[in-house]
Design a protein around this motif. Structure first.
Motif, mmCIF file in Angstrom:
data_model
loop_
_atom_site.group_PDB
_atom_site.id
_atom_site.type_symbol
_atom_site.label_atom_id
_atom_site.label_comp_id
_atom_site.label_asym_id
_atom_site.label_seq_id
_atom_site.Cartn_x
_atom_site.Cartn_y
_atom_site.Cartn_z
ATOM 1 N N SER A 104 0.674 -1.274 0.002
ATOM 2 C CA SER A 104 -0.089 0.093 0.110
ATOM 3 C C SER A 104 0.971 1.313 -0.049
ATOM 4 C CB SER A 104 -1.148 0.037 1.182
ATOM 5 O OG SER A 104 -0.234 0.215 2.406
ATOM 6 N N LEU A 105 2.124 1.376 0.486
ATOM 7 C CA LEU A 105 2.969 2.333 0.693
ATOM 8 C C LEU A 105 3.507 2.482 -0.867
ATOM 9 C CD1 LEU A 105 4.655 1.916 4.148
ATOM 10 C CD2 LEU A 105 2.980 3.567 3.545
ATOM 11 N N THR A 106 3.845 1.503 -1.448
ATOM 12 C CA THR A 106 4.475 1.632 -2.623
ATOM 13 C C THR A 106 3.529 1.962 -3.899
ATOM 14 O OG1 THR A 106 4.310 -0.672 -3.085
ATOM 15 C CG2 THR A 106 6.587 0.197 -2.071
ATOM 16 N N ALA A 107 2.160 1.674 -3.336
ATOM 17 C CA ALA A 107 1.366 2.117 -4.619
ATOM 18 C C ALA A 107 1.088 3.617 -4.450
ATOM 19 C CB ALA A 107 0.160 1.335 -4.148
ATOM 20 N N ARG A 108 1.251 4.361 -3.420
ATOM 21 C CA ARG A 108 1.218 5.624 -3.356
ATOM 22 C C ARG A 108 2.429 6.621 -3.657
ATOM 23 N NH1 ARG A 108 -1.197 5.919 2.570
ATOM 24 N NH2 ARG A 108 -1.176 3.771 2.672
ATOM 25 N N LEU A 109 3.492 5.719 -4.156
ATOM 26 C CA LEU A 109 4.673 6.481 -4.690
ATOM 27 C C LEU A 109 4.458 7.083 -6.025
ATOM 28 C CD1 LEU A 109 7.568 4.123 -3.536
ATOM 29 C CD2 LEU A 109 6.849 6.333 -2.631
ATOM 30 N N PRO A 110 4.811 8.074 -6.376
ATOM 31 C CA PRO A 110 4.757 8.713 -7.549
ATOM 32 C C PRO A 110 5.994 7.869 -8.472
ATOM 33 C CG PRO A 110 6.488 10.042 -6.242
ATOM 34 C CD PRO A 110 5.987 9.231 -5.418
#
Length: 157
Positions: free
Chosen positions: A101-107
């Motif tokens: 979930s954290l990496t899905a929000r990365l640009p």
């Protein structure tokens, strides 16, 4: 998605599971070698120099140290028994989905750019030389630690 990339990812994940689930330290070391070489091939997409550094440093150096320590310890079989595998699996899945979930929000990452090898080598051996010297001292300390553990387990200590 590139099928070669997907195949490499699946192979690296399978080898990583082999490291964790293997009952033999030698087999775990071989699975680790496959995982590290596969990761090196994944780095080919970024830069051939990163791939070479991954394979030479980690697969060549670290894995040689692991095999050496295993051979000195004289105990190729693990006696690990998982007492609570369900709780461990739940914790691993929670960490996995939290990271996902954290990496899905990365640009989106910027486009990679090519660095000439001579510029990279000049930086590597000038500014990066201290890091390599520190790494060599760390590997030497790990070797001495492996020797100390092997000597105590062998009954000489």
């Amino acid at each position: 998605m590139n099928p070669v990339f997907t195949l490499l990812v699946v192979l690296v994940m399978a080898a990583s599971l082999g490291v964790v689930l293997s009952r033999s330290v030698f087999r775990a070391a071989y699975f680790l070698a496959f995982a590290l070489v596969g990761t090196g091939f994944l780095y080919l997409g970024m830069s051939p120099i990163f791939s070479a550094v991954q394979i030479l440093l980690y697969t060549g150096g670290v894995l040689t140290l692991v095999i050496f320590a295993v051979m000195l310890s004289g105990k190729p079989e693990l006696s690990t028994v998982f007492h609570r595998p369900a709780q461990g699996l739940i914790a691993a899945l929670l960490v996995f989905f939290a990271l996902l979930s954290l990496t899905a929000r990365l640009p989106e990452p910027p486009e990679p750019r090519t660095i000439p090898v001579d510029v990279f080598a000049a930086y590597f051996f000038r500014e990066g030389a201290l890091a390599f010297e520190i790494l060599s001292l760390l590997l030497l300390a790990a070797l001495f630690g492996a020797l100390a553990v092997a000597r105590k387990q062998g009954g000489e200590g």
